[in-house]
Design a protein around this motif. Sequence first.
Motif, PDB file in Angstrom:
ATOM      1  N   ASP A 158      32.373 -37.394 -17.767  1.00 24.14           N
ATOM      2  CA  ASP A 158      32.725 -37.421 -19.263  1.00 24.14           C
ATOM      3  C   ASP A 158      31.614 -36.564 -19.820  1.00 24.14           C
ATOM      4  O   ASP A 158      32.137 -36.323 -21.213  1.00 24.14           O
ATOM      5  CB  ASP A 158      32.863 -38.775 -19.599  1.00 24.14           C
ATOM      6  CG  ASP A 158      34.134 -39.516 -19.084  1.00 24.14           C
ATOM      7  OD1 ASP A 158      34.992 -38.730 -18.854  1.00 24.14           O
ATOM      8  OD2 ASP A 158      34.202 -40.637 -18.907  1.00 24.14           O
ATOM      9  N   HIS A 159      30.659 -36.243 -19.349  1.00 19.74           N
ATOM     10  CA  HIS A 159      29.644 -35.343 -19.909  1.00 19.74           C
ATOM     11  C   HIS A 159      29.914 -33.893 -19.990  1.00 19.74           C
ATOM     12  O   HIS A 159      29.217 -33.169 -20.934  1.00 19.74           O
ATOM     13  CB  HIS A 159      28.146 -35.713 -19.706  1.00 19.74           C
ATOM     14  CG  HIS A 159      27.766 -37.077 -19.891  1.00 19.74           C
ATOM     15  ND1 HIS A 159      27.119 -37.531 -20.984  1.00 19.74           N
ATOM     16  CD2 HIS A 159      27.775 -38.307 -19.201  1.00 19.74           C
ATOM     17  CE1 HIS A 159      26.866 -38.646 -20.917  1.00 19.74           C
ATOM     18  NE2 HIS A 159      27.220 -39.181 -19.705  1.00 19.74           N
ATOM     19  N   CYS A 160      30.801 -33.461 -19.142  1.00 22.75           N
ATOM     20  CA  CYS A 160      31.320 -32.266 -19.145  1.00 22.75           C
ATOM     21  C   CYS A 160      31.869 -31.728 -20.533  1.00 22.75           C
ATOM     22  O   CYS A 160      32.884 -32.217 -20.839  1.00 22.75           O
ATOM     23  CB  CYS A 160      32.283 -31.760 -17.979  1.00 22.75           C
ATOM     24  SG  CYS A 160      32.837 -30.149 -17.715  1.00 22.75           S
ATOM     25  N   VAL A 161      31.291 -30.492 -20.931  1.00 21.26           N
ATOM     26  CA  VAL A 161      31.976 -29.970 -22.183  1.00 21.26           C
ATOM     27  C   VAL A 161      32.433 -28.603 -22.072  1.00 21.26           C
ATOM     28  O   VAL A 161      32.830 -27.963 -22.823  1.00 21.26           O
ATOM     29  CB  VAL A 161      30.466 -29.870 -23.211  1.00 21.26           C
ATOM     30  CG1 VAL A 161      30.247 -31.025 -23.717  1.00 21.26           C
ATOM     31  CG2 VAL A 161      29.699 -28.801 -22.795  1.00 21.26           C
ATOM     32  N   LYS A 162      32.861 -28.188 -20.857  1.00 20.56           N
ATOM     33  CA  LYS A 162      33.598 -27.360 -20.105  1.00 20.56           C
ATOM     34  C   LYS A 162      32.708 -26.117 -20.668  1.00 20.56           C
ATOM     35  O   LYS A 162      33.329 -24.951 -21.086  1.00 20.56           O
ATOM     36  CB  LYS A 162      35.171 -27.322 -20.738  1.00 20.56           C
ATOM     37  CG  LYS A 162      35.677 -28.231 -20.702  1.00 20.56           C
ATOM     38  CD  LYS A 162      36.391 -28.652 -19.237  1.00 20.56           C
ATOM     39  CE  LYS A 162      37.029 -30.003 -19.098  1.00 20.56           C
ATOM     40  NZ  LYS A 162      36.381 -30.943 -18.553  1.00 20.56           N
ATOM     41  N   CYS A 163      31.352 -25.842 -20.476  1.00 21.25           N
ATOM     42  CA  CYS A 163      30.652 -24.811 -21.154  1.00 21.25           C
ATOM     43  C   CYS A 163      30.726 -23.687 -20.083  1.00 21.25           C
ATOM     44  O   CYS A 163      30.378 -22.509 -20.415  1.00 21.25           O
ATOM     45  CB  CYS A 163      29.229 -25.378 -21.382  1.00 21.25           C
ATOM     46  SG  CYS A 163      28.250 -25.387 -19.945  1.00 21.25           S
ATOM     47  N   THR A 164      31.088 -23.904 -18.849  1.00 21.25           N
ATOM     48  CA  THR A 164      31.162 -22.669 -17.899  1.00 21.25           C
ATOM     49  C   THR A 164      29.815 -22.478 -17.131  1.00 21.25           C
ATOM     50  O   THR A 164      29.923 -21.518 -16.393  1.00 21.25           O
ATOM     51  CB  THR A 164      32.118 -21.432 -18.277  1.00 21.25           C
ATOM     52  OG1 THR A 164      31.213 -20.955 -19.172  1.00 21.25           O
ATOM     53  CG2 THR A 164      33.292 -22.068 -18.982  1.00 21.25           C
ATOM     54  N   ILE A 165      28.858 -22.990 -17.664  1.00 18.08           N
ATOM     55  CA  ILE A 165      27.565 -22.645 -17.030  1.00 18.08           C
ATOM     56  C   ILE A 165      27.640 -22.775 -15.351  1.00 18.08           C
ATOM     57  O   ILE A 165      27.105 -21.740 -14.808  1.00 18.08           O
ATOM     58  CB  ILE A 165      26.535 -23.323 -17.759  1.00 18.08           C
ATOM     59  CG1 ILE A 165      26.154 -22.524 -18.893  1.00 18.08           C
ATOM     60  CG2 ILE A 165      24.999 -23.428 -16.811  1.00 18.08           C
ATOM     61  CD1 ILE A 165      25.058 -23.361 -19.934  1.00 18.08           C
ATOM     62  N   PRO A 192      33.462 -24.754  -9.543  1.00 14.21           N
ATOM     63  CA  PRO A 192      32.863 -26.281  -9.464  1.00 14.21           C
ATOM     64  C   PRO A 192      33.555 -27.038 -10.904  1.00 14.21           C
ATOM     65  O   PRO A 192      33.602 -28.241 -10.505  1.00 14.21           O
ATOM     66  CB  PRO A 192      31.285 -26.149  -9.746  1.00 14.21           C
ATOM     67  CG  PRO A 192      31.075 -24.631 -10.075  1.00 14.21           C
ATOM     68  CD  PRO A 192      31.980 -23.784  -9.746  1.00 14.21           C
ATOM     69  N   LYS A 193      33.549 -26.319 -12.004  1.00 14.77           N
ATOM     70  CA  LYS A 193      34.120 -26.796 -12.990  1.00 14.77           C
ATOM     71  C   LYS A 193      35.556 -27.621 -12.809  1.00 14.77           C
ATOM     72  O   LYS A 193      35.713 -28.558 -13.270  1.00 14.77           O
ATOM     73  CB  LYS A 193      34.004 -26.216 -14.426  1.00 14.77           C
ATOM     74  CG  LYS A 193      34.928 -26.556 -15.666  1.00 14.77           C
ATOM     75  CD  LYS A 193      34.694 -25.837 -16.857  1.00 14.77           C
ATOM     76  CE  LYS A 193      35.412 -24.736 -16.806  1.00 14.77           C
ATOM     77  NZ  LYS A 193      36.680 -24.561 -17.451  1.00 14.77           N
ATOM     78  N   TYR A 194      36.259 -26.687 -12.454  1.00 17.39           N
ATOM     79  CA  TYR A 194      37.921 -26.988 -12.063  1.00 17.39           C
ATOM     80  C   TYR A 194      38.060 -27.785 -10.916  1.00 17.39           C
ATOM     81  O   TYR A 194      38.643 -28.842 -11.144  1.00 17.39           O
ATOM     82  CB  TYR A 194      38.417 -25.608 -11.614  1.00 17.39           C
ATOM     83  CG  TYR A 194      40.028 -25.599 -11.532  1.00 17.39           C
ATOM     84  CD1 TYR A 194      40.967 -25.566 -12.354  1.00 17.39           C
ATOM     85  CD2 TYR A 194      40.434 -25.825 -10.199  1.00 17.39           C
ATOM     86  CE1 TYR A 194      42.363 -25.697 -12.021  1.00 17.39           C
ATOM     87  CE2 TYR A 194      41.631 -25.923  -9.942  1.00 17.39           C
ATOM     88  CZ  TYR A 194      42.559 -25.768 -10.847  1.00 17.39           C
ATOM     89  OH  TYR A 194      43.998 -26.120 -10.427  1.00 17.39           O
ATOM     90  N   ALA A 195      37.154 -27.651  -9.860  1.00 12.18           N
ATOM     91  CA  ALA A 195      37.372 -28.666  -8.692  1.00 12.18           C
ATOM     92  C   ALA A 195      36.761 -29.710  -8.874  1.00 12.18           C
ATOM     93  O   ALA A 195      36.907 -30.930  -8.342  1.00 12.18           O
ATOM     94  CB  ALA A 195      37.046 -27.768  -7.417  1.00 12.18           C
TER      95      ALA A 195
END
Lengths: 411, 421
Positions: free
Chosen positions: A14-21, A38-41
């Motif tokens: 839930d802390h993911c802000v989709k920043c793509t780093i 990693p973000k997608y999976a």
Amino acid sequence: MTEVLHELLRGSLDHCVKCTICETACPVSNVTPLFPGPKYAGPQAERYRVGDEPSVEWSVDYCSGCGICTQVCPQGVKIAEINAQARRKLKQQNGVPLRDRLIARPTVIGRLGTPTARLANASLRSRPLRIAVERVIGIHRDAALPGFARRSFRSWARRHSSPATGRRVVYFHNCGTQYYEPDVGKKTVAVLEHNGYQVEIPKQDCCGLPLQSNGLFDDARKYVLKAARVLAPYARDGALVVGNATSCTLMLKREAREILGLEDDPDLKLVSERTYDVCELLLELHDRGELKTDFHPVDEVVAYHAPCQQQGHGIGKPALELLALVPGLEVRELDAHCCGIAGTYGIKREKYDIAMAAGADLFDQIHASQAGLVACDSETCRWQIEHATQKTSVHPLELLHRAYRLPEPTG
Amino acid sequence: MRPSLHYDVVVLGAGVAGLTAAAKVAEGGARVCVLAKGVGSTHLAPGTLDVLGYTPERVEVPADALPAFVAGRPDHPYALLGVDAISPALDWFAGRIERGPHPGYRYVGNLKRNLLLPTAVGAARPSALVPETMAGGDLRAERPVCVVGLRPLRDFHASLCAANIARLGVEARAVELRLDMDRSEVNALGLARGFDDPVFRRDFVSRLAPQLDGDERVGMPAVLGLRDPHGAWADLEDRLGRPVFEIPTLPPSVPGIRVFDALHAALRAAGGRLVMGSRVAEGEREGTRVTALRSETAGRETYFGARAVVLATGGFASGALALGSDWVVRETVLDLPVRGVPAPGSPRFGAHYFGEQPMARVGVAVDATLRAEGAENVFVAGAALPGAEPWREGSGEGISLTSGHRAAELVLASDGLAAAA
């Protein structure tokens, strides 16, 4: 696994802000469309992995488990850990191939290979046999497989006794040292003893990491707890646990507790708190002014690669700071993230090419560095580097051993 | 035995402020270690150095606008740092880029004139120092613009960008090219790897060139290479025979990654260390000095001893500041006093997203030498400083860079360090 821990890891998404780093740093998704990143999976797909329902997302099998995504995430999302658990769920659902069950047990392979080293090594070099192994089992014909040592590290350690100094460490030597690189272990012991440590070397088995990364969590738990039972009495007695394989020590320090959900095991907790990578230990010794610095010049240009899992320790690059103490030694730090191998990932038939592509930046940097040697703390990374670049790769400890002019190890 | 390592200076945070402070302190001879929870703002920001864009009128000449700007805002970071501190910081930064890992890649501009560069949606962004690869997009020039969209790249809409540029009075149109990439979702990074490859560029040019008219300049999403961006950009200009410029994209930002790579290289060249994925939980104090930082390393805590600390952890967005439901703002790492919290009863937030947001001006309380209140060896830099509204002022990178640079000078001159370095 304890549900609470799983929810903690999962909750971090839930802390993911989709920043793509994480995507900018992922060695795998940058070279293959088979892994969407990693973000997608991780944080995204995890929302669709509901309880006991079948996994709807298969690409996570192509995650190599290097752990870089978690390291670079500025929001503290446990991306790699979420993906390791998702991979396990996928494997539970689809079954684990015989190959993965085999390569995840280095001690079983080692026990078979070492007594017949000559024959086993000849087989490894036989092209027709490797092609057959690729077809039948699925280990890529070109993958870097190390040669078995004729005598295991244990057979030396059994006869070795460390002078009593009162400053005890217990040495977790890992399977690579045991079956393939016993000299690295002997040199590690020699460097520790040179610095006044009394080195205990109990009989030991695998830490369970390869089982964990191949999704075999139950077996991995058995192995790592067995290791904890062996090491904990020494730790309780005041000894530090020291290892020279940064992946195995990370397993003891953190991964088993976080990924396998063994947070509450008292033996493992104690071992985890007292485990040191050998370079980490020596650097702290130096920080206190207690490291012997009677180094002789080593005329060599060395490139240094910090393995992904070494970076997972969160201690910087102690090897670099130690090597800087050796006169004459010119060290060139490489900043490419990953060699691609990620333990057993890169030897699999369907992943070999991905692993080689993932390591391409590193291999280019090695060639550009014009170094004669590549220092690296992890054995599977060293084998991959040697395979891909034809350059000799050594543990940083071997260079310190050389600079101390300690005697070359014998049988 | 307590796990510990000692450095002259520990820098917290690996954004522009932290990396600048760390590299410059290391260049000054101190042993430096950067501890960062993760990669910082670099990978999200456009890679331009905006010093002052709006006061709120658009700024043409930052050097002229700055004195009056700070005179009216005594609590602003620029007032604290002094306007004279900005130019040396810009020069230092440009120098590190030129010495960096990308041959030929450089920044252009200064405080005498803001460039006016298009954003991804075609709005004008006033910026003092910009990558040479972007400078051709200056909207003060009248030369018509052709914005090239790359079809696999989501979130870059060439026609929207061109339409908005046209509204600003510069003739502009859009061309979309469908690139044959072997995946459905391609981000800026994947394309940058493509443009690093001369064969990829040749194919790209052969498809684009026939679609260009007259003396159009070519605006492209900022994906022209990560290894050799200058080479890729110069090659495209050469092959197309016309100016080419990059337009910043949504994250990940390729020009921002170049900034990270260059500053990290400067840090390493000076012998400094960076530990990524290291969450610092608290500081250990002796009186008014912070003597060590407790970091949650694998398996246990490690203490990083320091003579001086640079706090460059950012603001609310990075978690360096936290606002509780009791309206108390905390600095989350060292628990330092903050300044600028709106008084009870006065407005905390505004209704307009880009309008005035009083709460966002909160930062760590510092004195004129950037020292945190009550912690004499902790120097604060970047978005952790109070008093700025970077999104309204167009000042974020300028503040980060200048304060990081200035913090390094102050650290090197401070008591504990002067002797060590």
